[in-house]
Design an enzyme around this catalytic site. Structure first.
Site: not given
Lengths: 345, 345
Positions: B137, B251
């Site tokens: 990710c 994130h």
């Protein structure tokens, strides 16, 4: 002998810690509590302190000058400091009053020392100044880990990404985070924000303090300006990204550094060993590394995740530091300046 | 024509997003819902999906091979993928089944393409592989911003500090954060932790995934390994500090980069303009920058705080990126790989 101490801005997050730090050093300053000052709004309030209940007095520059304090701690706005810090260094009896200012008002004045006492205490005598500036929290915390490294390996470059706590915006910042979290866990996905530019719960905000012309924020530039002044060198390049995260009172920082001399993780551990105010916590295989929760309320700055840089190879290190923003990043550092003046003079 | 799709691991955080992403692309894949598979524990459960309620079937490799799927998405553990991913690429009818694996099991195998479709879709044909690895990710989110910069200015060095959300540890990670926050605001200063190595509420944890021999974690090394494989170069030095913070599903990353050619903030803005999957949000004077809260649930990666590096000068940039960990960081990227296969073949 007892020191006469005043804390101005005593009701704020830093003011409260200043009183606690003085009390923890009664052997140095004596048993008498500091006098507490604040604005008219707080005057007359009684604060619970480790000395017992103490009453807040309204600040007035002449009142303080008449008292001939040894130390006056300012935990107030930059504007307030600009107006009052220098007048407060002289008093009625002609004895020296050291004014230790936690704001950024005088930090970049050439004639005002900017002090981390373990690093550049001598700059106070060198500049012969009664006004002493206390550094920015992010800078002071990083400096504890970086100065021993700089002395032994000479720093060339510093790349800093911060994980800064709500306490950097004082007690109202911490309250907004806690109340926002409460609202969020009760179903409000975007709780109210007044102190921070966006809701802080379950978020991070990559902008702290005002924007400068070069696109960096003042908080980011402070690390560069202040690290160089405290270390007494212009030869370090410093770049910072300052980010607010939903923690309460300890700042963390991911730092990549390049040195002039060869360096290794073991050499960093050896070099930090026994240095005052800093502790190595670096055993990631056993989940030991610096954490905001464990560093909160602790005097020492914690250093861990020390590893050889993949960018600067044998002349570089990556590490992670964490320290209490209200202590080393503010109140403790200021009180340690006073302690060093008492014990070294 | 409709694609026959299976989602394995459909009850997890990534599995749920995979179904949503397929539904959002009904014009590409057709109206039929994907078949949902999970372990025996979840078999028989009914999931609410945008297609309506769907029943979970127990995973069995022969069942899936008999169905001759066009695409099988794996949102499962690395061990499960190692055992099943390759067998699943062949089926009873002999038609191609593309297996798109979200685990790290095959990412570093030379014969398996590791794909961000906007960047290196061609590597699927080049390697003639039916098994396709979906990147980590943190890597996928950064790559969206960095690849256009790499193409125009050639990246030499990347220093990445991450601000990673609880969703990286799946639905249980998000639950632990939410429940821990609830406990914390109700007075428990160190709420229970099982998923994370320390309590995450009001904390940050500078260690994600296993420790490697060089002192970096696997999560940190993934960024280096995967960025080089996706960009098709060994000439970029990458160093990462991966930190978990108390956010839910997006994130963020602070990135300092050095380039071979001269670069400027304006040149970065120009270079990212119109690129698919990435949007510039960079007006800090008006409090506009990438934020986990605003990037949650959004397909595009956001880039902001773009400024000239104070370390690498005219050959360097500092910037901040943010993207949904479950979308670009996992499900969306996987589904976009399938979409590109459908539309380009």
């Amino acid at each position: 002998m007892s020191s006469k101490i005043a804390v101005v801005g005593c009701t704020g997050a830093v003011g409260i810690e200043l009183v606690k730090c003085c009390h923890a050093r009664k052997s140095v300053f004596g048993d008498a509590p500091p006098d507490l000052y604040a604005s008219a709004r707080s005057a007359g309030k009684t604060l619970d302190t480790p000395y017992g209940p103490l009453t807040v007095v309204e600040f007035n520059v002449e009142t303080l000058k008449a008292k001939a304090y040894d130390f006056i701690f300012l935990a107030v706005s930059g504007g307030f400091s600009l107006e009052n810090a220098i007048p407060l260094t002289t008093n009625a009896s002609g004895t020296p009053t050291y004014v230790i200012d936690n704001s950024s008002a005088y930090r970049y004045h050439d004639e005002v020392p900017l002090v981390v006492p373990e690093i550049n205490f001598d700059s106070i005598a060198a500049l012969d100044s009664k006004l002493i500036a206390n550094p920015n929290c992010t800078t002071a915390i990083a400096a504890m880990a970086l100065y021993p490294i700089h002395q032994e390996f000479k720093l060339k470059k510093l790349i800093v990404s911060t994980y800064q706590a709500a306490s950097g915006a004082g007690e109202p910042g911490m309250q907004e985070l806690l109340e926002g979290c409460k609202a969020h866990v009760n179903g409000d996905a975007r709780p109210e924000n007044k102190i921070f530019s966006h809701p802080l719960p379950f978020n991070c905000i990559p902008m702290i303090d005002k924007l400068q012309e070069n696109g960096y924020t003042k908080e980011e530039m402070k690390v560069a300006w202040e690290m160089k002044k405290i270390f007494g060198t212009d030869d370090i390049k410093v770049s910072t990204t300052a980010v607010r995260i939903p923690t309460l009172r300890a700042h963390a920082e991911a730092i990549t550094l390049e040195t002039e001399k060869d360096i290794s993780p073991q050499a960093v551990v050896d070099c930090l060993k026994g240095k005052p105010g800093v502790v190595v916590e670096d055993d990631p295989a056993n989940n030991v590394f610096p954490l905001p929760l464990t560093c909160s309320g602790r005097d020492d700055v914690s250093v861990g995740r020390i590893r050889q840089s993949l960018i600067f190879d044998n002349k570089g290190i990556d590490l992670f530091v964490c320290g209490d923003q209200l202590l080393r990043g503010a109140a403790l550092n200021a009180v340690l300046i006073a302690e060093a003046i008492v014990t070294k003079k």
